[in-house]
Enzyme design. Structure first.
Site, short mmCIF file in Angstrom:
data_model
loop_
_atom_site.label_atom_id
_atom_site.label_comp_id
_atom_site.label_asym_id
_atom_site.label_seq_id
_atom_site.Cartn_x
_atom_site.Cartn_y
_atom_site.Cartn_z
CG ASN A 169 96.35 -63.90 14.64
OD1 ASN A 169 96.99 -64.90 14.31
ND2 ASN A 169 96.95 -62.71 14.78
CD1 TRP A 170 90.60 -66.25 18.32
CD2 TRP A 170 89.14 -66.14 16.62
NE1 TRP A 170 90.36 -67.54 17.87
CE2 TRP A 170 89.47 -67.49 16.84
CE3 TRP A 170 88.24 -65.82 15.59
CZ2 TRP A 170 88.94 -68.53 16.08
CZ3 TRP A 170 87.71 -66.86 14.83
CH2 TRP A 170 88.06 -68.19 15.08
CD GLU A 198 120.75 -71.80 19.75
OE1 GLU A 198 121.04 -70.64 19.39
OE2 GLU A 198 121.17 -72.32 20.80
CG ASP A 202 104.33 -61.37 11.48
OD1 ASP A 202 103.26 -61.07 10.95
OD2 ASP A 202 104.87 -60.70 12.38
N GLY A 203 103.97 -61.44 8.20
CA GLY A 203 104.31 -60.49 7.12
C GLY A 203 103.34 -60.53 5.95
CG ASN A 204 100.74 -63.83 5.42
OD1 ASN A 204 101.89 -64.11 5.13
ND2 ASN A 204 99.88 -64.72 5.89
CB SER A 261 103.94 -63.31 18.83
OG SER A 261 104.46 -62.05 18.49
C1 IPE Z 1 100.66 -63.31 9.56
O1 IPE Z 1 100.75 -62.20 8.74
C2 IPE Z 1 99.46 -64.17 9.24
C3 IPE Z 1 98.47 -64.36 10.32
C4 IPE Z 1 98.55 -63.85 11.52
C5 IPE Z 1 97.30 -65.15 10.00
P1 IPE Z 1 100.20 -60.81 9.23
O2 IPE Z 1 98.79 -60.68 8.74
O3 IPE Z 1 100.38 -60.66 10.70
O4 IPE Z 1 101.11 -59.81 8.44
P2 IPE Z 1 101.51 -58.32 8.87
O5 IPE Z 1 102.16 -58.39 10.21
O6 IPE Z 1 100.25 -57.51 8.87
O7 IPE Z 1 102.46 -57.88 7.79
MG MG Z 2 101.86 -59.69 11.81
#
Ligand code: IPE
Ligand code: MG
Length: 215
Positions: free
Chosen positions: A50-51, A182, A2-4, A171
């Protein structure tokens, strides 16, 4: 992983650039995991939820997945990495479905490291599908029998689940399998994740005492 999106936004880049940077982090992290003696790693690449993202982002991701198989995962295969996918297959493009099967077949004999990629994966969906298939098979259920209906019964339960980007949630990831995992929550955004962050999470893990509900 997560975090892209936040990684890209902070740099004034399109979200797709964050996802691309994420694929580099995946390769780096698998190589670091091999060096650190980890045997098996499951990563959450795309969830059933995510869709719901904007169509442009979905398009970018669906282009990126087959590219990542070709650019990063084939290369990891030459380092002894066996890759398997868990999740639904029916909503991926024909090209992606074919590449997933090809990679699984090409790496089936690799034994140095086991990589599991959760794609179009949801823990609840997995459990419901397993229940449906168990009911259709008409078997009497206990925990080992139920497990045999999951996407990959041979995948080891995670000892440690690492959630990146500061979010404090599961999630819908490996709900059945994580019963006694853990948990480690790290602030690092996934594209910045690598050996240092993995080592630190493993050091933290090594200091914990796991009792699995016992004393
Ligand atoms: C995770 O990064 C990648 C996928 C779900 C494909 P995000 O796209 O959720 O990154 P943030 O949460 O917007 O920073
Ligand atoms: Mg995310």
């Amino acid at each position: 992983m997560d975090g892209n999106g936040r990684w890209a936004r902070r740099r004034g880049l399109p979200v797709a650039a964050g996802h691309r940077a994420g694929t580099k982090a995946l390769r780096r992290t698998v190589e670091a995991a091999i060096d650190l003696g980890v045997e098996s790693l499951a990563v959450y690449a795309f969830s059933t939820e995510n869709w719901l993202r904007p169509p442009e982002e979905i398009d970018a991701l669906m282009e990126l997945f087959p590219e990542t198989i070709d650019r990063e995962l084939r290369d990891l295969a030459s380092q002894g990495v066996r890759t398997r996918f868990i999740g639904r297959r029916d909503r991926a493009s024909a090209e992606l479905q074919r590449k997933m099967i090809e990679l699984e077949e090409e790496t089936a004999e690799k034994t140095r490291f086991q990589l599991w990629i959760a794609f179009d994966y949801g823990g609840r969906g997995e459990i419901v599908e397993a229940a449906r298939r168990a009911a259709a098979a008409g078997v009497e259920l206990d925990e080992p029998t139920f497990r045999s209906f999951l996407y990959a019964p041979e995948m080891p339960d995670p000892d440690l689940v690492i959630r990146t980007s500061g979010e404090l949630r599961i999630s819908n990831f490996l709900l059945w399998q994580s019963a006694y995992a853990e948990l480690a929550f790290v602030d690092t955004l996934w594209p910045d994740f690598g050996e240092e962050q993995l080592r630190s999470a493993l050091d933290d893990y090594a200091s914990r005492r796991r009792r699995f509900g016992g004393r």
